[in-house]
Design a protein around this motif. Structure first.
Motif, PDB file in Angstrom:
ATOM      1  N   GLN B 243      29.059   0.870  37.345  1.00  0.00           N
ATOM      2  CA  GLN B 243      28.622  -0.251  36.515  1.00  0.00           C
ATOM      3  C   GLN B 243      28.639  -1.553  37.258  1.00  0.00           C
ATOM      4  OE1 GLN B 243      27.167   0.742  34.194  1.00  0.00           O
ATOM      5  NE2 GLN B 243      28.066   2.691  33.656  1.00  0.00           N
ATOM      6  N   GLN B 244      27.608  -2.327  37.005  1.00  0.00           N
ATOM      7  CA  GLN B 244      27.451  -3.556  37.737  1.00  0.00           C
ATOM      8  C   GLN B 244      28.469  -4.617  37.334  1.00  0.00           C
ATOM      9  OE1 GLN B 244      23.358  -4.428  37.740  1.00  0.00           O
ATOM     10  NE2 GLN B 244      23.465  -5.568  39.622  1.00  0.00           N
ATOM     11  N   GLU B 245      28.732  -4.744  36.065  1.00  0.00           N
ATOM     12  CA  GLU B 245      29.567  -5.856  35.633  1.00  0.00           C
ATOM     13  C   GLU B 245      31.055  -5.562  35.702  1.00  0.00           C
ATOM     14  OE1 GLU B 245      28.771  -8.467  32.232  1.00  0.00           O
ATOM     15  OE2 GLU B 245      26.795  -7.546  32.204  1.00  0.00           O
ATOM     16  N   SER B 246      31.433  -4.310  35.519  1.00  0.00           N
ATOM     17  CA  SER B 246      32.856  -4.054  35.359  1.00  0.00           C
ATOM     18  C   SER B 246      33.421  -3.119  36.402  1.00  0.00           C
ATOM     19  CB  SER B 246      33.104  -3.458  33.976  1.00  0.00           C
ATOM     20  OG  SER B 246      32.522  -2.187  33.915  1.00  0.00           O
ATOM     21  N   GLY B 247      32.697  -2.856  37.493  1.00  0.00           N
ATOM     22  CA  GLY B 247      33.207  -1.879  38.431  1.00  0.00           C
ATOM     23  C   GLY B 247      33.005  -0.501  37.860  1.00  0.00           C
ATOM     24  N   ALA B 248      33.788   0.467  38.307  1.00  0.00           N
ATOM     25  CA  ALA B 248      33.501   1.837  37.920  1.00  0.00           C
ATOM     26  C   ALA B 248      34.673   2.482  37.204  1.00  0.00           C
ATOM     27  CB  ALA B 248      33.139   2.648  39.147  1.00  0.00           C
ATOM     28  N   ASP B 249      34.353   3.531  36.448  1.00  0.00           N
ATOM     29  CA  ASP B 249      35.369   4.373  35.836  1.00  0.00           C
ATOM     30  C   ASP B 249      35.666   5.474  36.862  1.00  0.00           C
ATOM     31  OD1 ASP B 249      36.884   6.048  34.357  1.00  0.00           O
ATOM     32  OD2 ASP B 249      35.607   5.996  32.583  1.00  0.00           O
TER      33      ASP B 249
END
Lengths: 435, 286
Positions: B243-249
């Motif tokens: 994800q661009q805004e929140s980094g990754a899971d």
């Protein structure tokens, strides 16, 4: 036994489907309306099973509107979404609805890809006024509204309360000014010899252009005045903001000069930085990952508080049938209602786009439990639209490389921004000439 | 073939290395290469809060398969896998028909403009996919093939790279072979099928693996030409977790990465020898 139950369940759901289809068909023939099918491109900007949430909301809408079928199409994150939209529009096959990163608005406008929404908005008195004004900045051009806010965020300052307590700072008072920020960051930075074991403050890279805009706003300036059609990359306010960054990173050495957007939230969680500038979108991640108390606060002020908002807006496309555009509006109006806006905010961590969403019971409950969610909303009073320009990707690269060079100490902030200004003017001039 | 080990150990000796040392170096290098993969595997079995620890944990303290369950809940990865296999093999099968035929022509036949034509093939090789996305999209749209598996295969059925590789391989087969075959009445397609292709087998296998890996990993083109999950491929599913805004899971993303790369890894293990051989293959000896 289990299989039996499953079979019965399957049978029952089949029955429901058959009944629903029957109802649909009979209604359709009664009113003589045709089913309008809408293609809806959406990116997912924050982590979590959000694609599922979007699908769920769309299904609910479809169930309530027998003559409209919205087909959600997951289109990557923001950049691939824009590529998909541009290719589809050029290919004469535009989607009906898309959520696009807000800074791409001028590009869509210049392509003649989207329609103004004023006639639709006029049908619902009071509708548009409910949105936070800062979120509408990236929707308007020459008095018309072209986009409706949907997945919106803003950067905030996160601080590690345990680290504050450890160095004798009040864990409940985050810095409120740049001076305090620099002071706290110095006290919070820990070193073994010359190696930094914990940074005082990390200004995340990757989207540092977005954070930088906030700092420029805090100094009372602006990077691109889209409505006045002016680029101000080397304004005194911008130079002041970048000089402050370089002071933190190269002068005081209390913040890392290089980082990526994805690596800094883990750094914060692992205690490698005591304060962090990042999007409100990581709140959920931090909550589930950090094993220490932390808070979220306004980004500290210079002459004022300030932030640039971010995220994606809804757009309706040109060159699709009128009935599709009407149906697209019905969908957008439905999904941005206070109820849906608050549901979407709670499920995603995005800021709810309209003020009245915060008055609903479920939202009240959420913010009582997690007051951090209110920080982003309250900061909106000092929020502004995000910088936008045609050929936005190129514009971002110009600004980012100026920031990166200055952060690395390769050139002085003034020289870096002067160069960026020059390159921006050249880029935009050649864009105008090739049109 | 017997001469190689001798020169090999001589070369080692010249470098001041013995076999033990060599194996130690190889062990270190392969550990470094494999480490990220094992780290991904380990992360995919962790709880979110165990991912970022001050001391890296190779063995998950609370191992869980929940991430894999979540992965399949969030997107139909089984379907994506089937689609990916269909698309990748659909591309490869046609490439293996078109490329040897074209390569044979460029390697063995002389005709006016053959050099120029071959140059055009090389240009195709150098053209990045981004430059041709819009024209290709227009073609696919005009054919009414948008949102189909065919749309993901069609543009890659002719590959300049495959033609180039095979032409080089074919040219290394001495003329004598062709003369001998001709005397026995074996010419044209039969010569290609019975003599050239078997001799170029390592190249064919190498190209096949490259083709499979390339299209397995392809993201932009499938994303642009497809809309419905029913025809989409693994990489698009995987992208849902970056994800661009929140980094990754990370745990779920790593579970996805393991699931996406595992089939390729197995394929490579099976064809490993052939693959390596093809790069060492330096023409016919003797």
């Amino acid at each position: 036994m289990l299989k039996d139950r499953r079979l019965r369940y399957l049978g029952r759901s089949l029955l429901v489907v058959v009944a629903a289809v029957g109802l649909l068909v009979s209604q359709a023939s009664a009113q003589g309306e045709r089913l309008v099918r809408l293609t809806f491109y959406y990116p997912v900007g924050v982590a979590g099973p959000l694609a599922r949430v979007v699908d769920g909301m769309v299904q609910e809408f479809n169930a309530e509107h027998p003559f409209i079928e919205v087909v959600p199409v997951y289109s990557g994150d923001y950049d691939p979404t824009m590529m998909k939209v541009q290719t589809a529009v050029r290919g004469g096959n535009p989607p009906d609805i898309a959520v696009v990163e807000i800074s791409e608005f001028p590009t869509l406008l210049a392509m003649g890809a989207i329609i103004p929404l004023d006639d639709y908005i006029a049908q619902h008195p009071g509708y548009i006024d409910a949105f936070f004004p800062a979120f509408l900045d990236n929707s308007q051009f020459e008095g018309q509204v072209w986009g409706i806010p949907f997945q919106r965020s803003t950067p905030v300052l996160y601080w590690n309360k345990a680290a504050f307590a450890e160095v004798g700072l009040d864990p409940e008072s985050p810095p409120t000014t740049w001076t305090e920020l620099a002071d706290y960051a110095q006290r919070l930075t820990t070193r073994t010899g010359t190696d930094v074991t914990r940074w005082g403050v990390t200004i995340s890279g990757g989207w540092n252009d977005w954070l930088f805009e906030g700092f420029v706003r805090q100094s009372g300036g602006q990077l691109i005045d889209f409505h006045g059609q002016e680029v101000k990359f080397n304004s005194p306010e911008a130079v002041e903001a970048l000089e402050f960054w370089v002071e933190l990173m190269q002068g005081l050495k209390v913040g890392p000069p290089h980082s990526t957007w994805a690596s800094t939230p883990p750094d914060f969680v692992a205690g490698r930085t005591a304060m962090l500038y990042h999007s409100t979108g990581i709140m959920t991640f931090l909550k589930s990952s950090a094993d220490f108390p932390f808070g979220a606060a306004f980004m500290p002020a210079n002459v004022t508080y300030g932030a640039a908002v971010g995220g994606g807006n809804f757009f309706i496309f040109k060159d699709i049938p009128q009935e599709n555009q009407d149906a697209a509006w019905t969908f957008i109006h439905w999904i941005t209602s206070p109820e849906k806006a608050s549901y979407w905010s709670a499920a995603s961590g995005y800021v709810a786009v309209r003020a009245d969403a915060y008055e609903l019971a479920e939202m009240q409950e959420l913010v009582t439990e997690h007051p951090e969610y209110l920080v982003a909303r309250d900061q909106l009073a000092f929020g502004h639209g995000k910088m936008m320009a045609p050929v936005y990707q190129r514009v971002r690269e110009i600004l980012k490389s100026a920031l990166d060079d200055a952060q690395a100490g390769l050139v002085s902030p003034r020289v870096a921004l002067d160069r960026a200004q020059e390159e921006m003017e050249r880029t935009l001039r050649s864009w105008i000439q090739t049109r | 073939m017997r001469s190689r080990p001798a020169t090999f150990s001589a070369a080692l000796h010249r470098l001041g290395l013995n076999r033990l040392l060599l194996h130690m170096i190889l062990l270190i290098v392969s550990t470094i290469t494999a480490a990220p993969y094992f780290w991904a595997l380990s992360t995919s079995l962790k709880l979110r809060r165990d991912v970022f620890t001050p001391v890296p944990q190779w063995i998950p303290p609370n191992p869980t398969l929940q991430n894999y369950v979540d992965l399949f809940y969030m997107a139909p990865f089984g379907l994506f896998l089937v689609n990916t296999i269909l698309v990748v093999s659909g591309i490869l099968v046609i490439q293996l028909i078109t490329a040897p035929l074209a390569a044979y022509v460029f390697a063995r036949l002389r005709f006016a403009g053959s050099g120029f034509l071959f140059g055009l093939f090389l240009v195709q090789m150098m053209m990045p996919i981004h430059a041709v996305v819009v024209p290709n999209y227009l073609t696919i749209n005009a054919m009414g093939l948008l949102d189909t598996r065919l749309a993901m295969m069609l543009p890659f059925w002719a590959s300049g790279y495959a033609v180039f590789l095979l032409r080089q391989a074919f040219r290394q087969v001495p003329r004598d072979f062709e003369d001998a075959a001709l005397i026995d009445g074996c010419s044209g397609l039969r010569f290609l099928w019975h003599v050239l292709l078997p001799l170029a087998k390592p190249t064919v296998i190498a190209f096949s693996l490259i083709s499979v890996v390339t299209h397995w990993n392809d993201f932009l083109w499938p994303l642009i030409v497809t809309d419905s999950p029913a025809v989409r491929t693994l990489t698009i599913g995987l992208a849902m977790f970056v994800q661009q805004e929140s980094g990754a899971d990370w745990p779920v993303l790593m579970a996805g990465t393991i699931f996406v790369t595992l089939p390729l890894l197995l394929l490579f293990l099976v064809y490993q020898r052939k693959f390596i051989e093809s790069f060492m293959y330096a023409g016919l000896k003797g």
